[in-house]
Design a protein around this motif. Sequence first.
Motif, PDB file in Angstrom:
ATOM      1  N   SER A  64       0.815  -1.228   0.000  1.00 27.88           N
ATOM      2  CA  SER A  64       0.000   0.000   0.000  1.00 27.88           C
ATOM      3  C   SER A  64       0.844   1.272   0.000  1.00 27.88           C
ATOM      4  N   THR A  65       2.028   1.225   0.620  1.00 22.86           N
ATOM      5  CA  THR A  65       2.883   2.418   0.643  1.00 22.86           C
ATOM      6  C   THR A  65       3.827   2.473  -0.548  1.00 22.86           C
ATOM      7  N   ASP A  66       3.877   1.380  -1.302  1.00 20.75           N
ATOM      8  CA  ASP A  66       4.729   1.308  -2.487  1.00 20.75           C
ATOM      9  C   ASP A  66       6.213   1.436  -2.142  1.00 20.75           C
ATOM     10  N   LYS A  67       6.568   0.947  -0.936  1.00 21.67           N
ATOM     11  CA  LYS A  67       7.969   0.992  -0.501  1.00 21.67           C
ATOM     12  C   LYS A  67       8.334  -0.357   0.097  1.00 21.67           C
ATOM     13  N   ILE A  68       9.369  -0.986  -0.453  1.00 18.75           N
ATOM     14  CA  ILE A  68       9.812  -2.282   0.052  1.00 18.75           C
ATOM     15  C   ILE A  68      11.227  -2.130   0.609  1.00 18.75           C
ATOM     16  N   SER A  69      11.447  -2.702   1.771  1.00 19.45           N
ATOM     17  CA  SER A  69      12.780  -2.613   2.372  1.00 19.45           C
ATOM     18  C   SER A  69      13.718  -3.585   1.652  1.00 19.45           C
ATOM     19  N   ASN A  70      14.989  -3.272   1.739  1.00 20.56           N
ATOM     20  CA  ASN A  70      15.987  -4.156   1.128  1.00 20.56           C
ATOM     21  C   ASN A  70      15.931  -5.548   1.748  1.00 20.56           C
ATOM     22  N   SER A  71      15.702  -5.607   3.058  1.00 22.46           N
ATOM     23  CA  SER A  71      15.670  -6.911   3.724  1.00 22.46           C
ATOM     24  C   SER A  71      14.453  -7.729   3.293  1.00 22.46           C
ATOM     25  N   MET A  72      13.306  -7.086   3.087  1.00 22.83           N
ATOM     26  CA  MET A  72      12.124  -7.816   2.635  1.00 22.83           C
ATOM     27  C   MET A  72      12.336  -8.305   1.207  1.00 22.83           C
ATOM     28  N   LYS A  73      12.883  -7.451   0.375  1.00 27.45           N
ATOM     29  CA  LYS A  73      13.158  -7.840  -1.006  1.00 27.45           C
ATOM     30  C   LYS A  73      14.117  -9.020  -1.043  1.00 27.45           C
ATOM     31  N   LYS A  74      15.159  -8.955  -0.242  1.00 25.96           N
ATOM     32  CA  LYS A  74      16.143 -10.041  -0.187  1.00 25.96           C
ATOM     33  C   LYS A  74      15.502 -11.326   0.343  1.00 25.96           C
ATOM     34  N   SER A  75      14.627 -11.214   1.330  1.00 29.75           N
ATOM     35  CA  SER A  75      13.934 -12.385   1.867  1.00 29.75           C
ATOM     36  C   SER A  75      13.097 -13.068   0.799  1.00 29.75           C
ATOM     37  N   ILE A  76      12.418 -12.286  -0.003  1.00 32.93           N
ATOM     38  CA  ILE A  76      11.606 -12.849  -1.087  1.00 32.93           C
ATOM     39  C   ILE A  76      12.508 -13.525  -2.116  1.00 32.93           C
ATOM     40  N   GLU A  77      13.601 -12.876  -2.478  1.00 33.59           N
ATOM     41  CA  GLU A  77      14.533 -13.457  -3.447  1.00 33.59           C
ATOM     42  C   GLU A  77      15.111 -14.774  -2.933  1.00 33.59           C
ATOM     43  N   LEU A  78      15.483 -14.815  -1.669  1.00 31.10           N
ATOM     44  CA  LEU A  78      16.026 -16.048  -1.090  1.00 31.10           C
ATOM     45  C   LEU A  78      14.967 -17.144  -1.021  1.00 31.10           C
ATOM     46  N   TYR A  79      13.739 -16.772  -0.728  1.00 30.94           N
ATOM     47  CA  TYR A  79      12.640 -17.735  -0.710  1.00 30.94           C
ATOM     48  C   TYR A  79      12.463 -18.363  -2.093  1.00 30.94           C
ATOM     49  N   LEU A  80      12.507 -17.533  -3.124  1.00 31.88           N
ATOM     50  CA  LEU A  80      12.354 -18.040  -4.488  1.00 31.88           C
ATOM     51  C   LEU A  80      13.513 -18.966  -4.867  1.00 31.88           C
ATOM     52  N   LYS A  81      14.725 -18.614  -4.459  1.00 33.63           N
ATOM     53  CA  LYS A  81      15.879 -19.478  -4.725  1.00 33.63           C
ATOM     54  C   LYS A  81      15.734 -20.814  -4.005  1.00 33.63           C
ATOM     55  N   THR A  82      15.229 -20.770  -2.790  1.00 36.40           N
ATOM     56  CA  THR A  82      15.029 -21.998  -2.011  1.00 36.40           C
ATOM     57  C   THR A  82      14.022 -22.909  -2.700  1.00 36.40           C
ATOM     58  N   ILE A  83      12.933 -22.343  -3.162  1.00 31.64           N
ATOM     59  CA  ILE A  83      11.917 -23.128  -3.860  1.00 31.64           C
ATOM     60  C   ILE A  83      12.520 -23.776  -5.105  1.00 31.64           C
ATOM     61  N   LYS A  84      13.279 -23.001  -5.843  1.00 29.37           N
ATOM     62  CA  LYS A  84      13.889 -23.524  -7.064  1.00 29.37           C
ATOM     63  C   LYS A  84      14.832 -24.678  -6.744  1.00 29.37           C
ATOM     64  N   ARG A  85      15.643 -24.522  -5.705  1.00 32.08           N
ATOM     65  CA  ARG A  85      16.574 -25.590  -5.326  1.00 32.08           C
ATOM     66  C   ARG A  85      15.837 -26.829  -4.851  1.00 32.08           C
ATOM     67  N   GLU A  86      14.761 -26.643  -4.100  1.00 31.17           N
ATOM     68  CA  GLU A  86      13.962 -27.786  -3.651  1.00 31.17           C
ATOM     69  C   GLU A  86      13.383 -28.541  -4.837  1.00 31.17           C
ATOM     70  N   ASP A  87      12.936 -27.802  -5.855  1.00 27.27           N
ATOM     71  CA  ASP A  87      12.412 -28.444  -7.063  1.00 27.27           C
ATOM     72  C   ASP A  87      13.507 -29.231  -7.780  1.00 27.27           C
ATOM     73  N   LEU A  88      14.702 -28.666  -7.860  1.00 24.04           N
ATOM     74  CA  LEU A  88      15.816 -29.354  -8.516  1.00 24.04           C
ATOM     75  C   LEU A  88      16.208 -30.614  -7.761  1.00 24.04           C
ATOM     76  N   ILE A  89      16.205 -30.546  -6.442  1.00 24.00           N
ATOM     77  CA  ILE A  89      16.519 -31.717  -5.623  1.00 24.00           C
ATOM     78  C   ILE A  89      15.473 -32.801  -5.841  1.00 24.00           C
ATOM     79  N   GLU A  90      14.219 -32.407  -5.869  1.00 25.38           N
ATOM     80  CA  GLU A  90      13.136 -33.372  -6.084  1.00 25.38           C
ATOM     81  C   GLU A  90      13.272 -34.038  -7.453  1.00 25.38           C
ATOM     82  N   GLN A  91      13.597 -33.266  -8.471  1.00 20.77           N
ATOM     83  CA  GLN A  91      13.788 -33.819  -9.810  1.00 20.77           C
ATOM     84  C   GLN A  91      14.953 -34.801  -9.836  1.00 20.77           C
TER      85      GLN A  91
END
Length: 90
Positions: free
Chosen positions: A38-65
Amino acid sequence: MNKETNIIKIVCKALSLTYAQLAEQIGYTEGALKTTVSTDKISNSMKKSIELYLKTIKREDLIEQAQEEIIKEENLVKKVCAELGITQNE
Protein backbone atom coordinates in the motif's frame (compact mmCIF):
# COMPACT_ATOMS: atom_id res chain seq x y z
CA MET A 1 3.21 0.79 -7.91
CA ASN A 2 6.86 0.32 -8.66
CA LYS A 3 8.50 -2.86 -9.87
CA GLU A 4 10.05 -3.70 -6.48
CA THR A 5 6.84 -3.70 -4.43
CA ASN A 6 5.02 -5.36 -7.29
CA ILE A 7 7.22 -8.40 -6.61
CA ILE A 8 4.96 -9.23 -3.66
CA LYS A 9 1.86 -9.38 -5.86
CA ILE A 10 3.72 -11.22 -8.62
CA VAL A 11 5.10 -13.88 -6.27
CA CYS A 12 1.79 -14.38 -4.49
CA LYS A 13 -0.04 -14.76 -7.78
CA ALA A 14 2.58 -17.02 -9.36
CA LEU A 15 2.74 -19.35 -6.35
CA SER A 16 -0.96 -19.09 -5.46
CA LEU A 17 -0.10 -17.72 -2.03
CA THR A 18 -1.93 -15.25 0.15
CA TYR A 19 -0.02 -12.38 1.69
CA ALA A 20 -0.24 -14.24 5.00
CA GLN A 21 1.29 -17.38 3.52
CA LEU A 22 4.13 -15.52 1.82
CA ALA A 23 4.74 -13.48 4.96
CA GLU A 24 5.07 -16.65 7.03
CA GLN A 25 7.56 -18.13 4.56
CA ILE A 26 9.80 -15.06 4.57
CA GLY A 27 9.57 -14.18 8.26
CA TYR A 28 7.30 -11.16 8.09
CA THR A 29 3.74 -10.45 9.14
CA GLU A 30 0.84 -10.20 6.74
CA GLY A 31 0.45 -6.61 7.88
CA ALA A 32 4.03 -5.82 6.91
CA LEU A 33 3.44 -7.11 3.39
CA LYS A 34 0.16 -5.24 3.05
CA THR A 35 1.80 -2.04 4.28
CA THR A 36 4.65 -2.51 1.82
CA VAL A 37 2.21 -2.91 -1.07
CA SER A 38 0.00 0.00 0.00
CA THR A 39 2.88 2.42 0.64
CA ASP A 40 4.73 1.31 -2.49
CA LYS A 41 7.97 0.99 -0.50
CA ILE A 42 9.81 -2.28 0.05
CA SER A 43 12.78 -2.61 2.37
CA ASN A 44 15.99 -4.16 1.13
CA SER A 45 15.67 -6.91 3.72
CA MET A 46 12.12 -7.82 2.64
CA LYS A 47 13.16 -7.84 -1.01
CA LYS A 48 16.14 -10.04 -0.19
CA SER A 49 13.93 -12.39 1.87
CA ILE A 50 11.61 -12.85 -1.09
CA GLU A 51 14.53 -13.46 -3.45
CA LEU A 52 16.03 -16.05 -1.09
CA TYR A 53 12.64 -17.74 -0.71
CA LEU A 54 12.35 -18.04 -4.49
CA LYS A 55 15.88 -19.48 -4.72
CA THR A 56 15.03 -22.00 -2.01
CA ILE A 57 11.92 -23.13 -3.86
CA LYS A 58 13.89 -23.52 -7.06
CA ARG A 59 16.57 -25.59 -5.33
CA GLU A 60 13.96 -27.79 -3.65
CA ASP A 61 12.41 -28.44 -7.06
CA LEU A 62 15.82 -29.35 -8.52
CA ILE A 63 16.52 -31.72 -5.62
CA GLU A 64 13.14 -33.37 -6.08
CA GLN A 65 13.79 -33.82 -9.81
CA ALA A 66 17.21 -35.32 -9.12
CA GLN A 67 15.72 -37.74 -6.59
CA GLU A 68 13.10 -38.82 -9.11
CA GLU A 69 15.82 -39.45 -11.70
CA ILE A 70 17.82 -41.53 -9.22
CA ILE A 71 14.75 -43.65 -8.47
CA LYS A 72 14.14 -44.17 -12.20
CA GLU A 73 17.76 -45.26 -12.69
CA GLU A 74 17.62 -47.62 -9.71
CA ASN A 75 14.43 -49.18 -11.04
CA LEU A 76 15.99 -49.60 -14.47
CA VAL A 77 19.02 -51.35 -12.95
CA LYS A 78 16.74 -53.64 -10.94
CA LYS A 79 14.73 -54.48 -14.06
CA VAL A 80 17.81 -55.26 -16.14
CA CYS A 81 19.32 -57.37 -13.36
CA ALA A 82 16.05 -59.29 -12.98
CA GLU A 83 15.91 -59.93 -16.73
CA LEU A 84 19.49 -61.20 -16.67
CA GLY A 85 18.89 -63.24 -13.54
CA ILE A 86 21.67 -61.52 -11.58
CA THR A 87 21.87 -59.42 -8.46
CA GLN A 88 23.02 -55.82 -8.53
CA ASN A 89 26.22 -56.77 -6.74
CA GLU A 90 27.38 -59.15 -9.47
